[in-house]
Design a protein around this motif. Sequence first.
Motif, mmCIF file in Angstrom:
data_model
loop_
_atom_site.group_PDB
_atom_site.id
_atom_site.type_symbol
_atom_site.label_atom_id
_atom_site.label_comp_id
_atom_site.label_asym_id
_atom_site.label_seq_id
_atom_site.Cartn_x
_atom_site.Cartn_y
_atom_site.Cartn_z
ATOM 1 N N LEU A 1 0.829 -1.203 0.000
ATOM 2 C CA LEU A 1 0.000 0.000 0.000
ATOM 3 C C LEU A 1 0.863 1.252 0.000
ATOM 4 N N ILE A 2 2.011 1.174 0.646
ATOM 5 C CA ILE A 2 2.937 2.297 0.533
ATOM 6 C C ILE A 2 4.276 1.741 0.056
ATOM 7 N N PRO A 3 4.981 2.510 -0.743
ATOM 8 C CA PRO A 3 6.262 1.995 -1.233
ATOM 9 C C PRO A 3 7.299 2.023 -0.106
ATOM 10 N N CYS A 4 8.114 1.007 -0.035
ATOM 11 C CA CYS A 4 9.181 1.078 0.957
ATOM 12 C C CYS A 4 10.421 1.635 0.263
ATOM 13 N N ALA A 5 11.081 2.532 0.958
ATOM 14 C CA ALA A 5 12.194 3.253 0.356
ATOM 15 C C ALA A 5 13.390 2.333 0.129
ATOM 16 N N GLU A 6 13.681 1.544 1.139
ATOM 17 C CA GLU A 6 14.832 0.639 1.053
ATOM 18 C C GLU A 6 14.472 -0.625 1.800
ATOM 19 N N GLY A 7 15.203 -1.675 1.522
ATOM 20 C CA GLY A 7 15.023 -2.900 2.278
ATOM 21 C C GLY A 7 14.454 -4.012 1.429
ATOM 22 N N GLU A 8 14.396 -5.198 2.052
ATOM 23 C CA GLU A 8 13.945 -6.364 1.307
ATOM 24 C C GLU A 8 12.843 -7.073 2.072
ATOM 25 N N ILE A 9 11.809 -7.483 1.340
ATOM 26 C CA ILE A 9 10.744 -8.282 1.928
ATOM 27 C C ILE A 9 10.644 -9.577 1.118
ATOM 28 N N TYR A 10 10.783 -10.702 1.794
ATOM 29 C CA TYR A 10 10.670 -11.991 1.124
ATOM 30 C C TYR A 10 9.457 -12.722 1.668
ATOM 31 N N PHE A 11 8.687 -13.303 0.756
ATOM 32 C CA PHE A 11 7.562 -14.128 1.194
ATOM 33 C C PHE A 11 7.726 -15.500 0.564
ATOM 34 N N GLU A 12 7.814 -16.512 1.364
ATOM 35 C CA GLU A 12 8.088 -17.878 0.909
ATOM 36 C C GLU A 12 9.276 -17.895 -0.052
ATOM 37 N N GLY A 13 10.319 -17.187 0.340
ATOM 38 C CA GLY A 13 11.553 -17.206 -0.435
ATOM 39 C C GLY A 13 11.559 -16.281 -1.636
ATOM 40 N N ARG A 14 10.397 -15.674 -1.946
ATOM 41 C CA ARG A 14 10.319 -14.835 -3.133
ATOM 42 C C ARG A 14 10.318 -13.373 -2.709
ATOM 43 N N LYS A 15 11.057 -12.571 -3.433
ATOM 44 C CA LYS A 15 11.138 -11.160 -3.088
ATOM 45 C C LYS A 15 9.862 -10.458 -3.513
ATOM 46 N N ILE A 16 9.176 -9.822 -2.571
ATOM 47 C CA ILE A 16 7.921 -9.138 -2.922
ATOM 48 C C ILE A 16 8.044 -7.632 -2.725
ATOM 49 N N THR A 17 9.250 -7.164 -2.452
ATOM 50 C CA THR A 17 9.447 -5.723 -2.276
ATOM 51 C C THR A 17 9.017 -5.009 -3.553
ATOM 52 N N GLY A 18 8.200 -3.978 -3.399
ATOM 53 C CA GLY A 18 7.837 -3.157 -4.552
ATOM 54 C C GLY A 18 6.717 -3.720 -5.418
ATOM 55 N N LEU A 19 6.189 -4.896 -5.043
ATOM 56 C CA LEU A 19 5.065 -5.434 -5.823
ATOM 57 C C LEU A 19 3.805 -4.619 -5.535
ATOM 58 N N SER A 20 2.882 -4.591 -6.515
ATOM 59 C CA SER A 20 1.612 -3.902 -6.290
ATOM 60 C C SER A 20 0.775 -4.707 -5.307
ATOM 61 N N SER A 21 -0.230 -4.041 -4.708
ATOM 62 C CA SER A 21 -1.068 -4.717 -3.721
ATOM 63 C C SER A 21 -1.730 -5.965 -4.288
ATOM 64 N N GLU A 22 -2.210 -5.872 -5.549
ATOM 65 C CA GLU A 22 -2.886 -7.036 -6.136
ATOM 66 C C GLU A 22 -1.945 -8.226 -6.195
ATOM 67 N N LYS A 23 -0.698 -7.950 -6.577
ATOM 68 C CA LYS A 23 0.265 -9.037 -6.704
ATOM 69 C C LYS A 23 0.613 -9.615 -5.342
ATOM 70 N N VAL A 24 0.630 -8.756 -4.333
ATOM 71 C CA VAL A 24 0.918 -9.242 -2.979
ATOM 72 C C VAL A 24 -0.221 -10.154 -2.523
ATOM 73 N N VAL A 25 -1.467 -9.737 -2.823
ATOM 74 C CA VAL A 25 -2.617 -10.572 -2.465
ATOM 75 C C VAL A 25 -2.524 -11.905 -3.216
ATOM 76 N N ALA A 26 -2.200 -11.818 -4.494
ATOM 77 C CA ALA A 26 -2.094 -13.043 -5.298
ATOM 78 C C ALA A 26 -0.999 -13.956 -4.767
ATOM 79 N N ALA A 27 0.041 -13.362 -4.181
ATOM 80 C CA ALA A 27 1.131 -14.174 -3.621
ATOM 81 C C ALA A 27 0.700 -14.898 -2.350
ATOM 82 N N GLY A 28 -0.411 -14.425 -1.734
ATOM 83 C CA GLY A 28 -0.919 -15.122 -0.552
ATOM 84 C C GLY A 28 -0.923 -14.314 0.723
#
Lengths: 249, 435
Positions: A50-77
């Motif tokens: 919902l808000i862009p993160c300036a720096e850093g990394e977010i991994y979900f189930e081993g996959r990098k989701i940093t910077g993904l749109s909300s829809e894609k994050v929902v689709a990722a689970g």
Amino acid sequence: MLRIKNLHAYYGRIRALENVSLHVRPGEIVSLIGANGAGKTTLLNSISGLIPCAEGEIYFEGRKITGLSSEKVVAAGISQVPEGRQIFHPLTVLENLQLGAYLRFKKKEKKAIERDMEWIFELFPRLKERVKQIAGTLSGGEQQMLAIGRALMARPKLLLLDEPSMGLAPLIVRDIMNTTSALRDKGVTILMVEQNARAALRISDRGYVLETGRVILQGSSEEILNDNEVKRAYLGKDYKTFWEGREKA
Amino acid sequence: MKCWDAENEQMNRECLEQVQLERLQSTLNRVHKNVSFYKKQFDELGIQPGAVASVEEITRFPFTSREDLSNNYPYGMFAVPLRDIVRISSSAGTTARPVVVGYTRNDLKLRNTITSRFLTAGGVVDTDVVQICLNPALSSLGRVLKEGAENIGASVMPMSHISTSKQLMVMQDYRTSVLLTTPSYAMHVLHVMEALGMDADSLALKAILTVGEPLIQDTRDKLESGFNVQVMAGYGPADLMGPAVAYECEKKNGLHISEDHFLLEIVDPDTGTPCAPGQVGEVVLTTLTVRAFPLIRFRTGDLASIFRDPCTCGRTLLRMHQVTGHTGGLLTIRGVKVHPAQIEKILKGIAEDFTPRFLLHLYKESYRDMLEIWLAINEAIFPDEMKVIENTLRTLRKQFFQLLGFEVMIKLVEPSTLKQYGKPSGGVIDNRFNS
């Protein structure tokens, strides 16, 4: 399952999160504790895109989701139950739930969606009773159940709960916490932000304490519940005696 | 293999590194907020504690020395108000002032977990009878071990100050199955047992777990064959972080570091730069979970090397090899750490403006460390009157006993005798390891 490393986030020029790292393991309930403005909601919003993160990394189930749109994050689970519910007031309970499965309609999962709807009604029988009712006319607790139900319709592996007990009576808070606990037993992993730190920590496995955008403490819920520093600051205990003691010293 | 805390001892490396990073970041944030010593230090150097993006970046932070602890005596290094402290533990330390460590309830709980890991890896189970034999100067270490063993559910005999033959009697009659002691005292017990004509088979002993000093292979071999037991070691700066910062598993090939609670670096003692894996250097420790007494890059003075290849025991925690010796002139005598400057301070107390000239002679007698202080005679201080000399020596011996917890010999010598060793005053002649 979820792994965040060195996350920084800004609101305009104000730094809301500074170098936050945290992780959530499958099947855990993890609570974020902190005062207003500590960055808890910002953290959830950064995960859900919902808000862009300036720096850093977010991994979900081993996959990098940093910077993904909300829809894609929902689709990722990952689904978020936003602060203040934000249900669609003019729509019915049923319509609200259907919207939660929006992404799946496109994938033609009609049967599965119906099954999930039944599952949610099992979890929240009150919603079934009021399936045709306009959502805006539900009580606060019912609205919260609806908001959670709507998020679950996307079949998330990780549920982000933002202040689920806000504005609810103590008995209802207990209901919501019990439901949250039951959800975990059904295999949903939960990351929760909660003003009512004590109630949240009681059902959590672990917690992180945020202060002005930084993590200052983490540990098992038991450790955090027993930490005097946390008790004074967030659990409303000893507050008076602590400050009186300080002034004397 | 048995693990007390398998989930954490066998965590996959990726998870472990995440946990370390999270804990390091929050520890740095907390000490910057709560400990004025660290706040001042970080601010002066312009280091943002909130900008550490990896565990490796710890090298940007300054070291904490025993001197720093001394300068902030007694409570200056505490990160929580005194009312949150449930135990205050004090030891002589190796500087001018004692070391004072505080613990919150959580701290004690966590430390018990860590100690139980060490004891479990060493084979201690709830049916064991555990006997703790340590020098009085190591009493805080003894307490930690006692609690760790109780945590497992073993029957524990806390340390008591009785003669070695009495210890042996207890060991035999009470069916002690695990002995917790220093390697040198274990060797002494072996010697006394043989001198008494006792048979190792008359004991129920199955393991000896050593603390306080590095366990060298020769000592391990002698103890294992002499007592017919397993011998395993633990490592930790006892007065600050307990005896189980690292501990051996049944493979007996290096000590597993409790990396989820401590960040361990090996640095060149002279330059402070990181050593490569396998290279011997000074152990530097950062606490990751401690609440009351967190330390950033504490220089232990101990020497060790770290190695990264996985252990076949299943633990994923990296291992270290401890070696004999210390940096900065620190000595370990019967497991007690002491700096020659502390001895000098006591000797100075003989008279005003007295500058003692002395050497420390270390040797072994029936496998026990012995300390003999060779003090140069000075007519101003030591007149011909026997009575005065006797009195002075008695006072000194008493003070040394308080510092070290064991009897020290003081030998008065001619100044020319000291000169022939070619060492400056306070120098050490260590004959303990040449046999």
